[in-house]
Design an enzyme around this catalytic site. Structure first.
Site, PDB file in Angstrom:
ATOM      1  N   SER A 182       0.839  -1.194   0.000  1.00 41.16           N
ATOM      2  CA  SER A 182       0.000   0.000   0.000  1.00 41.16           C
ATOM      3  C   SER A 182       0.881   1.253   0.000  1.00 41.16           C
ATOM      4  O   SER A 182       1.634   1.465  -0.950  1.00 41.16           O
ATOM      5  CB  SER A 182      -0.951  -0.040   1.196  1.00 41.16           C
ATOM      6  OG  SER A 182      -1.932   0.966   1.100  1.00 41.16           O
ATOM      7  N   GLU A 242      -9.442  -5.487  -5.515  1.00 41.38           N
ATOM      8  CA  GLU A 242      -9.118  -4.141  -5.031  1.00 41.38           C
ATOM      9  C   GLU A 242      -9.736  -3.075  -5.916  1.00 41.38           C
ATOM     10  O   GLU A 242      -9.690  -3.187  -7.143  1.00 41.38           O
ATOM     11  CB  GLU A 242      -7.603  -3.918  -5.036  1.00 41.38           C
ATOM     12  CG  GLU A 242      -6.825  -4.751  -4.054  1.00 41.38           C
ATOM     13  CD  GLU A 242      -5.374  -4.306  -4.000  1.00 41.38           C
ATOM     14  OE1 GLU A 242      -5.124  -3.162  -3.579  1.00 41.38           O
ATOM     15  OE2 GLU A 242      -4.495  -5.095  -4.376  1.00 41.38           O
ATOM     16  N   HIS A 283      -7.563  -5.464  -0.783  1.00 43.17           N
ATOM     17  CA  HIS A 283      -6.359  -4.686  -0.502  1.00 43.17           C
ATOM     18  C   HIS A 283      -5.620  -5.182   0.739  1.00 43.17           C
ATOM     19  O   HIS A 283      -4.410  -5.427   0.693  1.00 43.17           O
ATOM     20  CB  HIS A 283      -6.739  -3.212  -0.338  1.00 43.17           C
ATOM     21  CG  HIS A 283      -5.577  -2.302  -0.182  1.00 43.17           C
ATOM     22  ND1 HIS A 283      -4.743  -1.975  -1.239  1.00 43.17           N
ATOM     23  CD2 HIS A 283      -5.087  -1.632   0.895  1.00 43.17           C
ATOM     24  CE1 HIS A 283      -3.804  -1.146  -0.819  1.00 43.17           C
ATOM     25  NE2 HIS A 283      -3.990  -0.927   0.479  1.00 43.17           N
TER      26      HIS A 283
END
Length: 304
Positions: A182, A242, A283
């Site tokens: 991320s 995602e 995610h």
């Protein structure tokens, strides 16, 4: 010219995902770090900790060092640096460590923060995001926290963390990997694009390509020149479930930005690229999945 067109195209793809839609699930800010693996004495790795502070004294790090029981190679251990270290430690498991110990076992360095929490939101927001030129007040567009400390963090890793770790175990500095997820993946791409010789392998899981309308994509310009005479390996992962951004919708073709970036980077001489989509994963799930996939690979080889 090609890079400018790429940035424009990806910017449109990212912008399409910003309005409305289902928000990306955020990690529980109160979730605590899973430390169970650190205390075990029946594994082929032993863990210890090294503490240090940021240069400005505002962030306080704890580096969890996982050292194989076997003696190091003559050149030292290959090293895997793991961002979001508190969460990374919790993603390790016994089978992963035993498999690592059966091969060319690397030294594991989880760069965490001195907090009982799994994620230090303020620390990672500052440390993992590049500075935005021309902005006096560097604030993150998602959470409003101070941002823009990526280069100071990478300098500290090189000049402070690496020597501190080397004082505990011999390192093969030619066989280093940097992994992040991320915002951590954003930092990995920033490190590759701006200082491609500092690690041999760059591993970015679900990198935040949306951050500041795709600002990271502009840093790719000139990579060929910076990489000239060197070689680097880039591993990329993205979950098929995602969205393209924290406020994006799954209907906004969320994989488009990554697909175009992958297509562009495959043309860079000296860069070996491996992109692996993670089917069905969202995610948050790609953090542990990508780390285990990374550690299932042989340690990065020395450049010949």
């Amino acid at each position: 010219m090609r890079t400018s067109l790429l940035v424009a195209a990806l910017g449109l793809a990212l912008a399409a995902a910003l309005p409305g839609g289902a928000p990306l699930a955020q990690p529980d800010p109160e979730a605590t770090m899973d430390r169970s693996l650190l205390q075990r004495q029946d594994l082929p790795y032993r863990f210890s900790a090294v503490d240090l502070d940021s240069v400005d004294g505002q962030r306080h790090y704890r580096l969890w060092l996982g050292r194989p029981l076997q003696a190091p190679p003559a050149a030292g251990y290959p090293v895997v640096w793991m961002l979001d270290g508190n969460a990374a430690v919790g993603a390790l498991d016994e089978s992963t460590l035993r498999r690592l110990a059966d091969g060319d076992a690397p030294l594991l360095v989880a760069i965490g923060y001195r907090t009982p929490l799994r994620i230090d939101r303020a620390g990672r927001t500052f440390d993992y995001t590049p500075a935005s030129p021309g902005q006096a007040d560097q604030r993150d567009p998602l959470n409003g926290l101070p941002s823009g400390g990526a280069d100071a963090f990478l300098d500290l890793l090189r000049d402070g963390m690496r020597p501190a770790v080397a004082a505990q175990a011999p390192l093969d500095t030619a066989r280093q990997t940097l992994w992040g997820h991320s915002y951590g993946g954003l930092l990995v791409l920033h490190a590759l694009f701006t200082r491609p010789g500092e690690f041999a392998r760059y591993a970015a899981a679900s990198p935040s390509l949306w951050w500041r309308d795709g600002a990271i994509l502009g840093e790719r310009a000139g990579l060929e020149q910076r990489l000239r005479g060197k070689r680097a390996e880039l591993l990329l992962w993205r979950g098929s479930a995602e969205p393209a951004s924290p406020r994006g919708s799954l209907k906004a073709e969320p994989g488009q930005a990554m697909a175009r970036l992958v297509d562009d980077l495959r043309r860079v001489a000296g860069l070996t690229l491996d992109f692996q989509p993670l089917d069905g994963l969202g995610h948050g799930e790609t953090l542990g999945a990508s780390l285990r996939l990374l550690l299932a690979r042989p340690a990065v080889e020395r450049q010949r």
